[in-house]
Scaffold this active site. Structure first.
Site, PDB file in Angstrom:
ATOM      1  N   GLU A  17      -4.383   2.730 -10.652  1.00 29.80           N
ATOM      2  CA  GLU A  17      -5.969   2.046 -10.446  1.00 29.80           C
ATOM      3  C   GLU A  17      -6.916   1.511 -11.707  1.00 29.80           C
ATOM      4  OE1 GLU A  17      -5.729   2.717  -6.008  1.00 29.80           O
ATOM      5  OE2 GLU A  17      -5.745   0.393  -6.216  1.00 29.80           O
TER       6      GLU A  17
ATOM      7  N   TRP B 213      -9.039   5.374  -0.779  1.00 24.56           N
ATOM      8  CA  TRP B 213      -9.022   6.001  -1.726  1.00 24.56           C
ATOM      9  C   TRP B 213      -8.568   5.553  -3.396  1.00 24.56           C
ATOM     10  CZ3 TRP B 213      -8.268   9.257   2.699  1.00 24.56           C
ATOM     11  CH2 TRP B 213      -6.903   9.542   2.483  1.00 24.56           C
TER      12      TRP B 213
ATOM     13  N   CYS C  82       0.976  -1.224  -0.279  1.00 29.59           N
ATOM     14  CA  CYS C  82       0.364  -0.025  -0.040  1.00 29.59           C
ATOM     15  C   CYS C  82       0.739   1.462  -0.187  1.00 29.59           C
ATOM     16  CB  CYS C  82      -1.150  -0.288   0.986  1.00 29.59           C
ATOM     17  SG  CYS C  82      -1.851   1.207   1.131  1.00 29.59           S
TER      18      CYS C  82
ATOM     19  N   ARG D  78      -0.296   4.402   3.018  1.00 32.80           N
ATOM     20  CA  ARG D  78      -0.042   4.239   4.898  1.00 32.80           C
ATOM     21  C   ARG D  78       0.849   5.691   5.454  1.00 32.80           C
ATOM     22  NH1 ARG D  78       3.960  -0.724   4.665  1.00 32.80           N
ATOM     23  NH2 ARG D  78       4.897  -0.103   2.266  1.00 32.80           N
TER      24      ARG D  78
HETATM   25  N1  ARG Z   1      -6.832  -2.473  -7.412  1.00 31.77           N
HETATM   26  C1  ARG Z   1      -8.015  -2.482  -7.164  1.00 31.77           C
HETATM   27  C2  ARG Z   1      -8.553  -1.981  -7.136  1.00 31.77           C
HETATM   28  O1  ARG Z   1      -8.851  -1.428  -8.917  1.00 31.77           O
HETATM   29  C3  ARG Z   1      -8.178  -2.060  -5.524  1.00 31.77           C
HETATM   30  C4  ARG Z   1      -7.087  -2.278  -4.016  1.00 31.77           C
HETATM   31  C5  ARG Z   1      -6.652  -1.714  -3.163  1.00 31.77           C
HETATM   32  N2  ARG Z   1      -6.685   0.155  -3.687  1.00 31.77           N
HETATM   33  C6  ARG Z   1      -6.648   0.998  -2.492  1.00 31.77           C
HETATM   34  N3  ARG Z   1      -6.239   2.113  -3.300  1.00 31.77           N
HETATM   35  N4  ARG Z   1      -7.032   0.769  -1.409  1.00 31.77           N
HETATM   36  O2  ARG Z   1     -10.616  -2.221  -7.533  1.00 31.77           O
END
Ligand code: ARG
Length: 353
Positions: free
Chosen positions: A242, A237, A65, A68
């Protein structure tokens, strides 16, 4: 070592860390109480404050992560006494409502009963994340999120049926006390999604892309001081990459880059079209989330925050462990400081496993 001895030593390490870091006195007293509980019952029960701090530490120790820096802000919803399916469902909806305020996202964890407890039922959530879009294979065509094709089939085998759109919300699949799998749908009006548009390109909105605001990881169990909580969904978030780079950009996901490049009139024989399309896609996701007041962090800010976290931890005399390959942003990695930073990928507890 006996199971009980392992639990004893894990419990002691955590309780000691808890008293030390929170600068409280009374460790000896609390420890003898817990030792007694373990002796009598084979397990022990965390006080709310211990559970709350343990969850925060699990976040602080999450090697993959990048977010953090904010570990101390995690909000704990204590649902250890939940024993019925309907209260379980209510609790998950409450999680979403707590995490999502009108102006920002709040990091939240909901903790259900631990293993071997006599209070509350043992829940296990089968979804990778609580919110996910279904994926369907229709002949040679794929509709929705290809990553979730297998899970979607599994949901269908349990009797769930989707609308076969690109963005069907999958149900929450879970078991209770090792019973058969059950599922329920989170009512769509409880799930905020952001329609993706681009401030400069009106055609972008016609692609019909959207994404939910909350990434709520739900398949991991939480281990605090030897106590295992098999259902402990938590959210932060999104980091921009991602959604933009991976979920929309990956060829084996929504694979949007060719369409975007085409709309932009890019020369597909040039070696740079993917980067150009990716930048436009990133802008679209970022500005759409901002406009919707959904917290999202761009890759450069995320890494700056992580470097600050490393500095803070160093000052506190603690080593930061991390999984480099997960922490570097997948796009423009070497323009961020983590790319040039070495770290050890060691598992520390409390943690999510
Ligand atoms: N990568 C994953 C997604 O696109 C989520 C993982 C957790 N991500 C976070 N920012 N806490 O759904």
């Amino acid at each position: 070592m006996e199971k009980r001895d392992t639990l004893r030593s894990e419990a002691k390490a955590f309780i000691h860390q808890y008293y030390q870091e929170t600068e409280q006195s009374g460790f000896e007293h609390r420890w003898s109480e817990i030792e007694h509980q373990i002796q009598e019952t084979g397990t022990y029960t965390h006080f709310y404050e211990e559970l709350d701090y343990g969850g925060k530490l699990a976040w602080r120790n999450s090697n993959r992560c990048v977010g953090r820096l904010f570990w101390k802000t995690l909000k704990t919803l204590d649902k250890r006494s939940v024993s019925t399916a309907s209260d379980f469902r209510e609790a998950l909806i409450q999680h979403i409502q707590t995490a999502e305020t009108r102006t920002k996202i709040r990091s939240t964890i909901t903790v259900f009963a631990p293993l071997n407890s006599n209070q509350g039922s043992e829940f296990r959530i089968k979804n990778y994340t609580l919110l996910m879009y279904a994926g369907y294979e229709k002949g040679s065509k794929i509709i929705g999120d290809p990553k979730n094709i297998a899970f979607t089939k599994h949901c269908e085998s349990l009797g769930w049926k989707g609308d076969c759109s690109h963005f069907d919300l999958l149900p929450v699949v879970y078991s209770m006390n090792d019973g058969p799998e059950q599922w329920f749908e989170i009512p769509r009006n409880h799930v905020s999604e952001v329609d993706i548009h681009h401030p400069e390109y009106p055609w972008f909105a016609t692609l019909g892309l959207k994404w939910y605001k909350l990434p709520i990881i739900s398949f991991m169990s939480l281990n605090i001081g030897g106590i295992v909580y098999p259902a402990a969904p938590f959210n932060g978030w999104y980091m921009l990459d991602e959604i933009a780079t991976r979920n929309f950009g990956d060829e084996q996901r929504y694979n949007m880059l060719p369409t975007i490049a085409e709309q932009l009139g890019l020369d597909l024989t040039s070696p740079f079209w993917k980067e150009k399309a990716l930048t436009v896609l990133s802008e679209a996701v970022y500005f759409s989330f901002e406009a919707a007041h959904a917290t999202i962090v761009d890759r450069h800010s995320a890494v700056e925050q992580f470097m600050k976290f490393m500095g803070q931890e160093g000052q506190a005399g603690r080593d930061v462990t991390g999984d480099w390959s997960w922490l570097i942003p997948p796009n423009a990695s070497s323009t961020t400081a983590i790319f040039h930073t070495e770290m050890k990928d060691e598992l520390k507890f409390p943690n999510f496993v």
